[in-house]
Design a protein around this motif. Structure first.
Motif, PDB file in Angstrom:
ATOM      1  N   SER A 172       1.666  -2.827   5.645  1.00 14.86           N
ATOM      2  CA  SER A 172       2.241  -2.534   4.338  1.00 14.86           C
ATOM      3  C   SER A 172       3.767  -2.588   4.352  1.00 14.86           C
ATOM      4  N   SER A 183       0.477   4.006   2.591  1.00 13.58           N
ATOM      5  CA  SER A 183       0.688   3.687   4.000  1.00 13.58           C
ATOM      6  C   SER A 183       1.090   4.924   4.805  1.00 13.58           C
ATOM      7  N   GLY A 234      -0.747   3.958   9.490  1.00 12.65           N
ATOM      8  CA  GLY A 234      -0.723   2.569   9.051  1.00 12.65           C
ATOM      9  C   GLY A 234      -1.620   2.321   7.869  1.00 12.65           C
ATOM     10  N   ASP A 235      -2.444   1.262   7.967  1.00 12.05           N
ATOM     11  CA  ASP A 235      -3.369   0.897   6.885  1.00 12.05           C
ATOM     12  C   ASP A 235      -4.686   1.662   6.978  1.00 12.05           C
ATOM     13  N   ASP A 291      -1.436  -2.376  10.459  1.00 11.70           N
ATOM     14  CA  ASP A 291      -0.271  -1.776   9.810  1.00 11.70           C
ATOM     15  C   ASP A 291       0.603  -2.904   9.279  1.00 11.70           C
ATOM     16  N   ALA A 322       6.018   2.235   1.593  1.00 12.33           N
ATOM     17  CA  ALA A 322       5.429   3.555   1.823  1.00 12.33           C
ATOM     18  C   ALA A 322       6.087   4.521   0.854  1.00 12.33           C
ATOM     19  N   ASP A 327       0.854  -1.190   0.000  1.00 11.02           N
ATOM     20  CA  ASP A 327       0.000   0.000   0.000  1.00 11.02           C
ATOM     21  C   ASP A 327       0.888   1.238   0.000  1.00 11.02           C
TER      22      ASP A 327
END
Length: 581
Positions: A428, A401, A419-420, A426, A431, A398
């Motif tokens: 991912s 993130s 985080g997510d 969290d 980032a 992600d």
């Protein structure tokens, strides 16, 4: 059961979806299933490694899409390829976004899905689509709820007249699955009234088949019908095994037939068992035990999270050599029993929170479990039991993130950014920094790995000593034995991988993915080349079929020619002893 009376009249609403033409239906996939293996058009055994794209689909902020637009998807795809050398993704889909009202398909949403998934296909990734849900639906939760969900549309949930959601004293969001009456009842109802979902899924698959185009659709592996299927609650006398047999498996068979109608005849359904069957804190049975031989039109699709490690109280300290080996071997065993290929389409560990200190060692142990059935201590001495590498897709990738702006359950007083941005998770591995450049949040030695992407024949054994760090400590779990002194000298405390395979295929080379910056000291009995970017090792596929070959790939300064020759002699004798002709 609460009954729904929604009738599906898309024509009344002016919906016209392009039919799947016979020419489109004939598109040839780049990866198919042969026995318990994924294979390519050259008959090579394929290993899929990569990530889930992405938990952003659980959020409203970008319209239940992984990315803001196609350009962001391309940026993410290139970053994944460059930072990890991955070759596959699981691309999440949203029922809620696809079907905003009964009988209505949002083709604007599907056009964006097509663009974003197409960006990964264009970058060379294999793409597995996934109809994703967690806790069934966000619309079971109110603005003040501690938790949220994703999946089913608002109109579907509203028709159920479900009780006020409550999980009581739940430490983790996952407890809602078995403790929240609203989640349980809605999930139970879904399995008895799937008409709306199945109609929607068919329209989505038809749209993707038509609009991806043949070249992109060739990269599509198949589709995961329903993420982490659970009964909600069992009927009297029912248990996890009988529920899989009488409810879940018939659903998969119906979904498989629908895929055929939608033009996906030559793509398998990636079917998941009850998610608790392989949990190390659960005693539920499952794993599609009563389905018989299901391949190749199905793939056994398991998840694995070390719930004991995540709990913080059921596993003290860090993971060590072989921590996850038995659980991943269990997935391999189900693959064999079901006569089809297997994939672990989710695995991982939280990167923040009170058990995040375990993440480096737990994730390393999971990759070890994907690479081999054996522990590191067993590997060299019992290599005949290693087996082929498993395909696996880590949760998650992600690029947003830590930069979210999600109103949890539409509550303006609960803006989630960290985080997510979903239930305080969290996971991912990636980032973006302030310049828009992607970076890894975990040790590159863990994520940018050696793996056998395409083996000309059959893999007999594979292992990778990544020496990933837990803090400043290198975790080294696969020591080269003293009985192989020249191999030990060649490795010289570096990262290294070993592949042993029995030759086959059409003469195409075996391809092994390499980490960035690897020094590539190679000891093999076959000729080899390394790609210009240094990311792929090609081992010659010429010669007789059925011959055992080996390759040692080390991130070390090349030893003397005499030592390298002696290392080859040692490896040849070791391989011949373990795998006699």
């Amino acid at each position: 059961m609460r009954m729904r009376l929604f009738l599906l009249f898309p024509a009344i609403l002016g919906l016209i979806l392009t039919p799947v033409s016979p020419a489109h239906a004939a598109s040839t996939p780049l990866v198919t299933v042969d026995g318990t293996r994924f294979v390519d058009g050259h008959g090579r055994e394929v290993v899929l490694r990569g990530f889930n794209v992405s938990g952003e689909v659980k959020l409203a902020e970008k319209g239940r899409l992984p990315f803001a637009d196609a350009a962001a998807a391309r940026t993410s795809a290139l970053a994944m390829r460059n930072l990890t050398n991955a070759n596959a993704v699981r691309f999440l889909l949203s029922w809620e976004a696809a079907q905003p009202a009964p009988g209505v398909i949002d083709t604007t949403y599907l056009a964006k899905v097509t663009e974003q998934a197409g960006a990964f296909a264009d970058a060379g990734f294999a793409v597995l689509f996934d109809f994703h849900q967690d806790l069934f639906s966000r619309y079971l939760f109110n603005s003040g709820s501690w938790y949220t969900g994703n999946g089913a549309p608002k109109w579907w949930v509203q028709a159920g007249n479900y009780p006020q959601e409550s999980c009581g004293v739940c430490v983790t969001w996952g407890q809602n699955i078995t403790q929240n009456a609203a989640v349980q009842q809605a999930t139970y109802d879904f399995w008895r009234n799937r008409t709306d979902f199945m109609w929607q899924a068919e329209q989505v698959l038809r749209y993707l088949r038509t609009n991806l185009g043949d070249s992109r659709f060739a990269h599509v592996l198949g589709v995961d019908p329903w993420n982490e299927p659970y009964a909600g609650k069992y009927d009297s006398g029912q248990n996890s095994r009988t529920w899989e047999q009488t409810v879940l498996w018939p659903f998969y068979q119906s979904f498989r037939a629908m895929m055929d109608t939608a033009g996906w005849t030559d793509r398998p359904a990636f079917v998941e068992p009850n998610p608790f069957w392989n949990g190390n804190v659960s005693n539920q049975t499952g794993g599609l035990l009563d389905a018989g031989a299901i391949g190749p039109r199905y793939v056994f699709n398991s998840h694995f999270y070390d719930q004991a490690a995540i709990s913080g109280v059921l596993m003290w300290g860090k993971a060590t050599d072989g921590r996850e080996s038995a659980d991943f071997a269990k997935i391999r065993d189900r693959s064999t029993a079901l006569s089809t290929a297997a994939i672990v389409s989710e695995f991982g560990h939280p990167l923040t929170g009170y058990t995040s200190d375990k993440a480096p060692s737990v994730d390393k142990a999971m990759y070890q479990g994907l690479d081999s059935r054996l522990t590191g201590a067993q590997w060299w001495g019992s290599v005949a039991g290693s087996g082929a590498a498993l395909s696996g897709l880590q949760w998650q990738w992600d690029t947003n993130s830590g930069r979210h702006q999600e109103l949890m359950n539409d509550n303006p007083d609960k803006v989630k950014t960290a985080g997510d941005a979903w239930n305080d998770e969290d996971f991912s591995a990636v980032a973006m920094d302030d310049t828009g450049t992607a970076y890894l949040r975990q040790d590159a030695r863990l994520l940018d790995r050696i793996y056998p992407a395409a083996v000309a024949g059959r893999t007999l054994a594979f292992a990778y000593e990544d020496r990933a760090r837990d803090g400043s400590t290198a975790m080294a779990w696969i020591p080269v034995p003293a009985s192989l002194p020249n191999v030990r000298t060649t490795v010289n405390s570096s990262r290294y991988g070993v592949l042993v395979w029995r030759s086959g295929g059409d003469g195409s080379p075996t391809e092994v993915k390499l980490p960035a910056g690897f020094r590539n000291t190679i000891a093999s009995d076959v000729a080899y080349t390394i790609s210009a970017d240094g990311r792929t090792l090609s081992l010659a596929g010429t010669g007789a079929a059925g011959v055992v070959h080996y390759a040692l790939i080390a991130d070390s300064v090349a030893p003397t020619a005499a030592v390298l020759t002696a290392a080859k002699t040692e490896l040849a004798a070791w391989a011949k002893t373990a795998f006699p002709s």
